[in-house]
Enzyme design. Structure first.
Site, PDB file in Angstrom:
ATOM      1  CD  GLU A 143       1.771  -5.534  21.237  1.00  0.00           C
ATOM      2  OE1 GLU A 143       1.478  -5.326  22.421  1.00  0.00           O
ATOM      3  OE2 GLU A 143       2.926  -5.413  20.790  1.00  0.00           O
ATOM      4  N   GLY A 201       4.352  -9.509   1.063  1.00  0.00           N
ATOM      5  CA  GLY A 201       3.479  -8.606   1.822  1.00  0.00           C
ATOM      6  C   GLY A 201       4.201  -7.879   2.944  1.00  0.00           C
ATOM      7  CE  LYS A 219       7.328  -1.573  12.251  1.00  0.00           C
ATOM      8  NZ  LYS A 219       7.930  -2.479  11.264  1.00  0.00           N
ATOM      9  N   GLY A 320       3.966  -9.599   7.858  1.00  0.00           N
ATOM     10  CA  GLY A 320       3.174 -10.695   7.280  1.00  0.00           C
ATOM     11  C   GLY A 320       1.719 -10.615   7.726  1.00  0.00           C
TER      12      GLY A 320
HETATM   13  P1  NAP Z   1      -2.129  -3.172   2.012  1.00  0.00           P
HETATM   14  O1  NAP Z   1      -1.877  -4.595   1.699  1.00  0.00           O
HETATM   15  O2  NAP Z   1      -1.647  -2.126   1.077  1.00  0.00           O
HETATM   16  O3  NAP Z   1      -3.707  -3.010   2.227  1.00  0.00           O
HETATM   17  C1  NAP Z   1      -4.329  -1.764   2.420  1.00  0.00           C
HETATM   18  C2  NAP Z   1      -5.829  -1.981   2.333  1.00  0.00           C
HETATM   19  O4  NAP Z   1      -6.475  -0.756   2.675  1.00  0.00           O
HETATM   20  C3  NAP Z   1      -6.341  -2.371   0.951  1.00  0.00           C
HETATM   21  O5  NAP Z   1      -7.371  -3.332   1.062  1.00  0.00           O
HETATM   22  C4  NAP Z   1      -6.877  -1.075   0.380  1.00  0.00           C
HETATM   23  O6  NAP Z   1      -7.986  -1.264  -0.496  1.00  0.00           O
HETATM   24  C5  NAP Z   1      -7.379  -0.399   1.627  1.00  0.00           C
HETATM   25  N1  NAP Z   1      -7.334   1.065   1.515  1.00  0.00           N
HETATM   26  C6  NAP Z   1      -6.253   1.854   1.375  1.00  0.00           C
HETATM   27  N2  NAP Z   1      -6.620   3.145   1.288  1.00  0.00           N
HETATM   28  C7  NAP Z   1      -7.981   3.151   1.360  1.00  0.00           C
HETATM   29  C8  NAP Z   1      -8.954   4.182   1.320  1.00  0.00           C
HETATM   30  N3  NAP Z   1      -8.611   5.463   1.166  1.00  0.00           N
HETATM   31  N4  NAP Z   1     -10.265   3.830   1.450  1.00  0.00           N
HETATM   32  C9  NAP Z   1     -10.619   2.521   1.597  1.00  0.00           C
HETATM   33  N5  NAP Z   1      -9.734   1.505   1.645  1.00  0.00           N
HETATM   34  C10 NAP Z   1      -8.424   1.824   1.522  1.00  0.00           C
HETATM   35  O7  NAP Z   1      -1.506  -2.787   3.445  1.00  0.00           O
HETATM   36  P2  NAP Z   1      -1.114  -3.776   4.636  1.00  0.00           P
HETATM   37  O8  NAP Z   1       0.226  -4.360   4.381  1.00  0.00           O
HETATM   38  O9  NAP Z   1      -2.255  -4.665   4.945  1.00  0.00           O
HETATM   39  O10 NAP Z   1      -0.894  -2.714   5.829  1.00  0.00           O
HETATM   40  C11 NAP Z   1      -1.987  -2.076   6.425  1.00  0.00           C
HETATM   41  C12 NAP Z   1      -1.495  -1.343   7.667  1.00  0.00           C
HETATM   42  O11 NAP Z   1      -0.890  -2.285   8.564  1.00  0.00           O
HETATM   43  C13 NAP Z   1      -0.421  -0.281   7.402  1.00  0.00           C
HETATM   44  O12 NAP Z   1      -0.584   0.782   8.313  1.00  0.00           O
HETATM   45  C14 NAP Z   1       0.880  -1.025   7.712  1.00  0.00           C
HETATM   46  O13 NAP Z   1       1.921  -0.179   8.112  1.00  0.00           O
HETATM   47  C15 NAP Z   1       0.439  -1.880   8.871  1.00  0.00           C
HETATM   48  N6  NAP Z   1       1.243  -3.079   9.091  1.00  0.00           N
HETATM   49  C16 NAP Z   1       1.499  -3.918   8.053  1.00  0.00           C
HETATM   50  C17 NAP Z   1       2.226  -5.070   8.291  1.00  0.00           C
HETATM   51  C18 NAP Z   1       2.546  -6.032   7.189  1.00  0.00           C
HETATM   52  O14 NAP Z   1       3.301  -6.991   7.423  1.00  0.00           O
HETATM   53  N7  NAP Z   1       2.013  -5.860   5.991  1.00  0.00           N
HETATM   54  C19 NAP Z   1       2.686  -5.367   9.592  1.00  0.00           C
HETATM   55  C20 NAP Z   1       2.386  -4.481  10.631  1.00  0.00           C
HETATM   56  C21 NAP Z   1       1.665  -3.333  10.371  1.00  0.00           C
HETATM   57  P3  NAP Z   1      -7.828  -1.992  -1.923  1.00  0.00           P
HETATM   58  O15 NAP Z   1      -7.513  -3.424  -1.580  1.00  0.00           O
HETATM   59  O16 NAP Z   1      -9.144  -1.833  -2.583  1.00  0.00           O
HETATM   60  O17 NAP Z   1      -6.693  -1.309  -2.606  1.00  0.00           O
HETATM   61  N1  HSE Z   2       6.797  -2.872   6.340  1.00  0.00           N
HETATM   62  C1  HSE Z   2       6.854  -3.334   7.684  1.00  0.00           C
HETATM   63  C2  HSE Z   2       8.123  -4.123   7.885  1.00  0.00           C
HETATM   64  C3  HSE Z   2       5.654  -4.185   8.002  1.00  0.00           C
HETATM   65  O1  HSE Z   2       8.755  -4.487   6.893  1.00  0.00           O
HETATM   66  O2  HSE Z   2       8.508  -4.352   9.038  1.00  0.00           O
HETATM   67  C4  HSE Z   2       5.576  -4.540   9.471  1.00  0.00           C
HETATM   68  O3  HSE Z   2       5.451  -3.413  10.272  1.00  0.00           O
END
Ligand code: NAP
Ligand code: HSE
Length: 341
Positions: A143, A201, A219, A320
């Protein structure tokens, strides 16, 4: 008239007598950090909701020395494979295709339920991953991958399962919406707005995924596949991001009372019995009173048209940490309910 009493879903279940459900979290960044913290803070609440304790057995990261608010350092590990092997539910919030895909496959083959927020992985490999999930008899839920806090997947997959969806269009990327909003309404320079979106973020690890419309494309592909059950791929998307927009584009839009939004659309062409789907992502100058023009900052909005339901509109946080964790955690509780005693 007899009183209506809400059923107690945990009736007959003593969570103290059942083994805790072991949850592994892969990633502790913007989303993973919120997921782990909220699992801890809401531990009693979730135990009451699902009749089982949830135990975070580890959190996989690249760098265990990094300071992370609200996460017990003893949970951190760089050995994601061993962590996956020890879990009943695996939450993949590391992003990227590799090693995320291999870890998810490994989890499924070991009988673990999988939750992910990884829209690129699901858009590119979702069909194969669903086939493996079916083969292994486990769930695969995502989701959070589409519009973060907005439960649009549940609406398209479940609430509208008896209807015929004809189109879906939305502002589905929070960071570009934030950037366009800052530039157009507040006069902030483009590069500065991109930097701020990163600080909040909102941006992907590779920001070009947001800026070039790849994130929005993933998406809308997932939504289209779910809505019409057709093998829509990223290659089917006619895509244009926001990096080619000029000051003149913003000026012209403002001058004509319009607002520039990155719009993702999918619509059914052809008859309901043998539908085809068109998909596109592109910047559009919308009238101010268009529902899609209402999204401010990191918000998302989606409009779904269905033959019987008519027009449905969902609006909320599209990015976020805590906002995305809300959707991840709903999937985690769904997954926990599937785990045997
Ligand atoms: P992020 O802040 O870059 O965090 C990624 C995390 O994964 C970090 O803790 C990193 O470790 C860890 N990581 C990355 N590669 C790794 C590996 N090879 N082995 C072990 N750990 C690893 O990313 P995020 O924004 O949380 O997003 C994560 C996922 O959620 C993505 O698929 C993104 O598209 C999705 N998403 C994000 C959002 C948003 O608003 N940010 C919203 C919806 C969906 P380190 O901390 O040690 O570098
Ligand atoms: N990078 C994505 C955005 C995070 O800006 O919408 C949420 O999926």
């Amino acid at each position: 008239m007899s009183a209506v009493v809400a059923p107690d879903l945990t009736e007959g279940v003593d969570e103290n007598l059942m083994a805790p459900v072991r949850v592994a979290v892969l990633g502790a960044g913007t989303v993973g950090g919120s997921v782990v913290r909220l699992l801890h803070e809401r531990s009693d609440l979730y135990a009451a909701r699902v009749g089982r304790r949830l135990e975070v057995v580890g959190v996989a990261v690249r760098d265990t020395a990094k300071e992370r608010d609200g996460i017990d350092p003893a949970l951190l590990t760089t050995d994601a494979e061993a962590l996956v092997d020890s879990a009943d539910v695996v939450v993949e919030v590391m992003g990227g295709l590799d090693p995320a895909r291999g870890l998810i496959e490994r989890a499924m083959r070991r009988g673990a339920q999988v939750v992910t927020a990884n829209k690129q992985l699901i858009a590119q490999e979702g069909v194969a991953l669903h086939a493996l999930a079916d083969e292994c008899g486990v769930g695969l839920d995502y989701e959070a991958a589409v519009m973060a806090a907005i439960p649009v997947m549940a609406v398209v997959r479940e609430a509208l399962a008896g209807d015929v969806i004809t189109s879906i269009s939305g502002v589905v990327n929070g960071s570009t919406n934030f950037i366009l909003d800052m530039v157009a309404r507040k006069g902030v320079p483009f590069e500065e707005a991109v930097r701020k979106a990163g600080e909040l973020g909102y941006l992907e690890a590779d920001p070009t995924e947001d800026l070039e419309g790849l994130d929005a494309a993933a998406k809308i592909v997932i939504l289209a596949r779910t809505a019409w059950g057709l093998p829509v791929t990223l290659d089917d998307v006619r895509r244009q991001g926001i990096t080619g927009l000029t000051d003149e584009d913003f000026h012209n839009a403002t001058g004509t009372g319009r607002v520039v939004k990155l719009v993702a659309s999918a619509w059914r062409s052809g008859p309901a019995a043998s539908p085809k789907v068109e998909v596109a992502v592109r910047p559009v100058a919308l009238p101010q009173d268009d529902p899609l023009a209402m999204a401010r900052g990191g918000a998302n909005v989606v409009v779904i048209e269905a033959e019987s339901a008519g027009t449905l509109r969902l609006h909320g946080a599209g990015a976020g940490g805590d906002e995305t964790a809300s959707a991840v955690l709903a999937d985690v509780l769904r997954a926990v309910r599937r785990v045997g005693p």
